[in-house]
Scaffold this active site. Structure first.
Site, PDB file in Angstrom:
ATOM      1  N   ARG A 115       1.044 113.115  54.184  1.00  0.00           N
ATOM      2  CA  ARG A 115       0.207 112.019  53.670  1.00  0.00           C
ATOM      3  C   ARG A 115      -0.427 111.293  55.174  1.00  0.00           C
ATOM      4  NH1 ARG A 115       3.540 107.607  51.117  1.00  0.00           N
ATOM      5  NH2 ARG A 115       1.578 106.372  51.184  1.00  0.00           N
ATOM      6  N   CYS A 174      11.908 109.931  70.874  1.00  0.00           N
ATOM      7  CA  CYS A 174      11.508 108.501  70.966  1.00  0.00           C
ATOM      8  C   CYS A 174      10.830 108.412  72.349  1.00  0.00           C
ATOM      9  CB  CYS A 174      12.736 107.339  70.834  1.00  0.00           C
ATOM     10  SG  CYS A 174      12.104 105.694  71.236  1.00  0.00           S
ATOM     11  N   ASP A 220      -2.116 102.914  54.959  1.00  0.00           N
ATOM     12  CA  ASP A 220      -2.978 103.531  55.643  1.00  0.00           C
ATOM     13  C   ASP A 220      -3.910 102.667  56.578  1.00  0.00           C
ATOM     14  OD1 ASP A 220      -5.465 102.157  54.308  1.00  0.00           O
ATOM     15  OD2 ASP A 220      -4.814 103.092  52.435  1.00  0.00           O
ATOM     16  N   ASN A 263      -9.317  94.351  39.732  1.00  0.00           N
ATOM     17  CA  ASN A 263      -8.733  95.447  39.194  1.00  0.00           C
ATOM     18  C   ASN A 263      -9.506  96.473  38.215  1.00  0.00           C
ATOM     19  OD1 ASN A 263      -6.574  97.460  38.608  1.00  0.00           O
ATOM     20  ND2 ASN A 263      -5.171  96.067  39.658  1.00  0.00           N
ATOM     21  N   GLN A 292      -0.540  96.024  51.377  1.00  0.00           N
ATOM     22  CA  GLN A 292       0.378  96.797  51.108  1.00  0.00           C
ATOM     23  C   GLN A 292       0.419  98.068  51.503  1.00  0.00           C
ATOM     24  OE1 GLN A 292       2.269  95.471  46.955  1.00  0.00           O
ATOM     25  NE2 GLN A 292       0.301  94.968  46.930  1.00  0.00           N
ATOM     26  N   HIS A 312       4.106  96.638  54.482  1.00  0.00           N
ATOM     27  CA  HIS A 312       4.888  97.585  53.943  1.00  0.00           C
ATOM     28  C   HIS A 312       4.803  98.765  55.260  1.00  0.00           C
ATOM     29  CE1 HIS A 312       4.844  96.804  49.618  1.00  0.00           C
ATOM     30  NE2 HIS A 312       5.525  95.869  50.346  1.00  0.00           N
TER      31      HIS A 312
HETATM   32  C1  BJW Z   1      -7.713 100.447  41.157  1.00  0.00           C
HETATM   33  C2  BJW Z   1      -8.653 101.267  41.331  1.00  0.00           C
HETATM   34  C3  BJW Z   1      -9.917 101.067  41.800  1.00  0.00           C
HETATM   35  C4  BJW Z   1      -6.669 102.287  40.661  1.00  0.00           C
HETATM   36  N1  BJW Z   1     -10.385 100.140  42.001  1.00  0.00           N
HETATM   37  N2  BJW Z   1      -8.162  99.227  41.277  1.00  0.00           N
HETATM   38  C5  BJW Z   1      14.055  93.582  40.411  1.00  0.00           C
HETATM   39  C6  BJW Z   1      13.245  92.315  40.036  1.00  0.00           C
HETATM   40  C7  BJW Z   1      12.409  92.023  41.040  1.00  0.00           C
HETATM   41  C8  BJW Z   1      12.395  92.591  42.332  1.00  0.00           C
HETATM   42  C9  BJW Z   1      13.318  93.631  42.670  1.00  0.00           C
HETATM   43  C10 BJW Z   1      14.171  93.869  41.514  1.00  0.00           C
HETATM   44  N3  BJW Z   1      14.953  95.065  42.086  1.00  0.00           N
HETATM   45  C11 BJW Z   1      14.551  95.330  43.148  1.00  0.00           C
HETATM   46  C12 BJW Z   1      13.601  94.353  43.706  1.00  0.00           C
HETATM   47  C13 BJW Z   1      12.626  94.418  45.052  1.00  0.00           C
HETATM   48  C14 BJW Z   1      12.067  95.404  45.159  1.00  0.00           C
HETATM   49  C15 BJW Z   1      10.898  95.501  43.892  1.00  0.00           C
HETATM   50  O1  BJW Z   1       9.936  94.903  43.953  1.00  0.00           O
HETATM   51  N4  BJW Z   1      11.223  96.521  43.128  1.00  0.00           N
HETATM   52  C16 BJW Z   1      10.459  96.715  41.826  1.00  0.00           C
HETATM   53  C17 BJW Z   1      10.186  98.135  41.402  1.00  0.00           C
HETATM   54  C18 BJW Z   1      11.080  95.926  40.704  1.00  0.00           C
HETATM   55  N5  BJW Z   1      11.156  95.207  46.334  1.00  0.00           N
HETATM   56  C19 BJW Z   1      11.601  95.631  47.582  1.00  0.00           C
HETATM   57  O2  BJW Z   1      12.686  96.318  47.763  1.00  0.00           O
HETATM   58  C20 BJW Z   1      10.819  95.273  48.742  1.00  0.00           C
HETATM   59  N6  BJW Z   1      11.776  94.470  49.656  1.00  0.00           N
HETATM   60  C21 BJW Z   1      12.326  93.396  49.342  1.00  0.00           C
HETATM   61  O3  BJW Z   1      12.123  92.695  48.216  1.00  0.00           O
HETATM   62  O4  BJW Z   1      13.143  92.666  50.228  1.00  0.00           O
HETATM   63  C22 BJW Z   1      13.969  91.461  49.989  1.00  0.00           C
HETATM   64  C23 BJW Z   1      13.025  90.268  50.729  1.00  0.00           C
HETATM   65  C24 BJW Z   1      11.756  89.969  50.523  1.00  0.00           C
HETATM   66  C25 BJW Z   1      11.193  89.090  50.921  1.00  0.00           C
HETATM   67  C26 BJW Z   1      11.657  88.406  52.134  1.00  0.00           C
HETATM   68  C27 BJW Z   1      12.927  88.750  52.452  1.00  0.00           C
HETATM   69  C28 BJW Z   1      13.604  89.725  51.725  1.00  0.00           C
HETATM   70  C29 BJW Z   1      10.232  96.363  49.474  1.00  0.00           C
HETATM   71  C30 BJW Z   1       9.230  97.073  48.652  1.00  0.00           C
HETATM   72  C31 BJW Z   1       8.853  98.331  49.568  1.00  0.00           C
HETATM   73  C32 BJW Z   1       7.630  99.057  48.685  1.00  0.00           C
HETATM   74  N7  BJW Z   1       7.466 100.201  49.491  1.00  0.00           N
HETATM   75  C33 BJW Z   1       6.301 101.216  48.855  1.00  0.00           C
HETATM   76  C34 BJW Z   1       6.511 102.500  49.267  1.00  0.00           C
HETATM   77  C35 BJW Z   1       6.212 102.557  50.931  1.00  0.00           C
HETATM   78  C36 BJW Z   1       4.858 102.556  51.189  1.00  0.00           C
HETATM   79  C37 BJW Z   1       4.389 103.982  51.260  1.00  0.00           C
HETATM   80  O5  BJW Z   1       5.149 104.828  51.476  1.00  0.00           O
HETATM   81  O6  BJW Z   1       3.181 104.202  50.900  1.00  0.00           O
HETATM   82  O7  BJW Z   1       5.032 100.318  48.731  1.00  0.00           O
HETATM   83  S1  BJW Z   1       6.485 101.394  46.918  1.00  0.00           S
HETATM   84  C38 BJW Z   1       4.791 101.401  46.673  1.00  0.00           C
HETATM   85  O8  BJW Z   1       4.518 100.465  45.898  1.00  0.00           O
HETATM   86  C39 BJW Z   1       4.160 101.020  47.978  1.00  0.00           C
HETATM   87  C40 BJW Z   1       2.948 100.112  47.409  1.00  0.00           C
HETATM   88  O9  BJW Z   1       2.698  99.417  48.803  1.00  0.00           O
HETATM   89  C41 BJW Z   1       3.808  99.309  46.650  1.00  0.00           C
HETATM   90  C42 BJW Z   1       2.789  98.579  45.440  1.00  0.00           C
HETATM   91  O10 BJW Z   1       1.961  99.511  44.898  1.00  0.00           O
HETATM   92  P1  BJW Z   1       0.410  99.066  44.590  1.00  0.00           P
HETATM   93  O11 BJW Z   1      -0.534  99.169  45.506  1.00  0.00           O
HETATM   94  O12 BJW Z   1       0.494  98.023  43.469  1.00  0.00           O
HETATM   95  O13 BJW Z   1      -0.088 100.328  43.864  1.00  0.00           O
HETATM   96  P2  BJW Z   1       0.200 101.025  42.164  1.00  0.00           P
HETATM   97  O14 BJW Z   1       0.029 102.230  42.210  1.00  0.00           O
HETATM   98  O15 BJW Z   1       1.197 100.109  41.513  1.00  0.00           O
HETATM   99  O16 BJW Z   1      -1.377 100.124  41.577  1.00  0.00           O
HETATM  100  C43 BJW Z   1      -2.655 100.432  41.863  1.00  0.00           C
HETATM  101  C44 BJW Z   1      -3.368  99.469  41.164  1.00  0.00           C
HETATM  102  O17 BJW Z   1      -4.643  99.852  41.662  1.00  0.00           O
HETATM  103  C45 BJW Z   1      -3.359  99.757  39.657  1.00  0.00           C
HETATM  104  O18 BJW Z   1      -3.085  98.226  39.016  1.00  0.00           O
HETATM  105  C46 BJW Z   1      -4.796 100.219  39.295  1.00  0.00           C
HETATM  106  O19 BJW Z   1      -5.149  99.741  37.945  1.00  0.00           O
HETATM  107  C47 BJW Z   1      -5.582 100.128  40.304  1.00  0.00           C
HETATM  108  N8  BJW Z   1      -6.676 100.889  40.628  1.00  0.00           N
HETATM  109  N9  BJW Z   1      -8.029 102.683  40.951  1.00  0.00           N
HETATM  110  C48 BJW Z   1      -9.711  98.857  41.947  1.00  0.00           C
HETATM  111  N10 BJW Z   1     -10.835 102.164  41.947  1.00  0.00           N
END
Ligand code: BJW
Length: 233
Positions: free
Chosen positions: A62, A140, A98, A206, A95, A113
């Protein structure tokens, strides 16, 4: 909703959808598979312990693609230009890992993130620029340890970055805009509620409805490269 330049404190949250038209895959739009992987198989600390080679290879590829094949699009550029001309406070929280927002010229930017073009040392915690593949022989630049570098990415179960600064901006903002995010991942998915609590106007941009669409006071559907320049001018 009023024109965006009539607000005084704006927070914008972006997700994978804003980079989709730059050629980067979103996470949940491809039958739940992300470059052939389930997100949970490559984006957790457990996955890194179980199979560091798979996870490093996934992020190395990536990173290479981001550097060699990808550039900012009209939506990234519109946000950067808007920020440049805006008189009030503007915070862009992405989030995305890139660097397309900074390449477009955005300044007040938080990568909650992490960042693909940085590595983190599991030995001394130093974060360093990284434009090459990481493997077990990488060392490192700060402490010299080998086999200690990981991508500077926030995986599931890890704490997102700069949360204090983000929360402070959310409680003070008068407009909150979420662009191209599905609302599946917390804490980012909860930002709209924090902004509503602050009595901010809330706008979702969106391609389709998201999990959190019903929480926004306004929404516009369409591709980011069309709707973002139409609203941020
Ligand atoms: C378009 C388009 C176009 C397409 N034009 N639009 C149960 C309940 C609630 C929470 C939790 C739970 N169990 C666990 C949790 C917490 C967990 C969580 O949320 N899990 C869920 C799965 C339920 N979260 C965590 O673990 C986070 N940490 C945390 O909560 O720590 C505790 C804490 C918080 C705050 C303070 C203190 C403590 C960490 C989350 C880490 C996420 N990591 C990732 C991967 C790493 C990055 C990488 O490798 O790239 O981050 S996961 C992945 O999802 C990535 C993204 O940033 C993230 C969000 O995804 P995003 O950006 O929304 O993408 P998509 O694909 O889902 O959506 C794309 C959208 O674009 C769509 O809607 C399309 O319609 C649209 N679209 N083309 C406009 N042209």
């Amino acid at each position: 909703m009023k024109p965006l330049n009539s607000y005084s404190k704006i927070v914008v949250l972006t997700g994978a959808g804003i980079s989709a038209e730059s050629g980067l895959l979103t996470f949940r739009d491809n039958g739940g598979l992300w470059e052939g992987h389930r997100v949970e198989d490559v984006a957790t600390p457990e996955a890194f312990v179980r199979s560091p080679e798979t996870v490093q290879h996934f992020y190395n590829e990536r990173r290479r693609k981001l550097i060699e094949e990808t550039g900012p699009n009209a939506a990234h550029q519109a946000l950067a230009e808007f920020e440049h001309n805006f008189d009030g406070d503007f915070l862009l929280v992405t989030q995305n890992v890139d660097d397309l927002h900074e390449r477009a010229g955005s300044k007040n930017l938080i990568h909650m993130h992490g960042e693909l073009r940085k590595s983190r040392c599991t030995h001394c915690s130093a974060v360093s620029p990284c434009d090459i593949a990481i493997d077990q022989f990488s060392s490192c630049a700060h402490c010299g340890a080998t086999n200690s570098l990981r991508p500077h990415i926030v995986w599931f179960g890890e704490i997102p970055l700069e949360m204090e600064q983000i929360e402070s901006a959310l409680v003070e903002c008068d407009a909150f805009v979420a662009i191209g995010t599905s609302g599946n991942v917390y804490p980012a998915a909860g930002f709209v509620q924090a902004a509503r609590f602050a009595e901010a106007d809330t706008l979702e941009l969106n391609l389709d409805c998201s999990t959190t669409s019903h929480l926004f006071s306004h929404s516009v559907q369409g591709p980011a490269t069309k709707v973002v320049p139409a609203l941020f001018y």
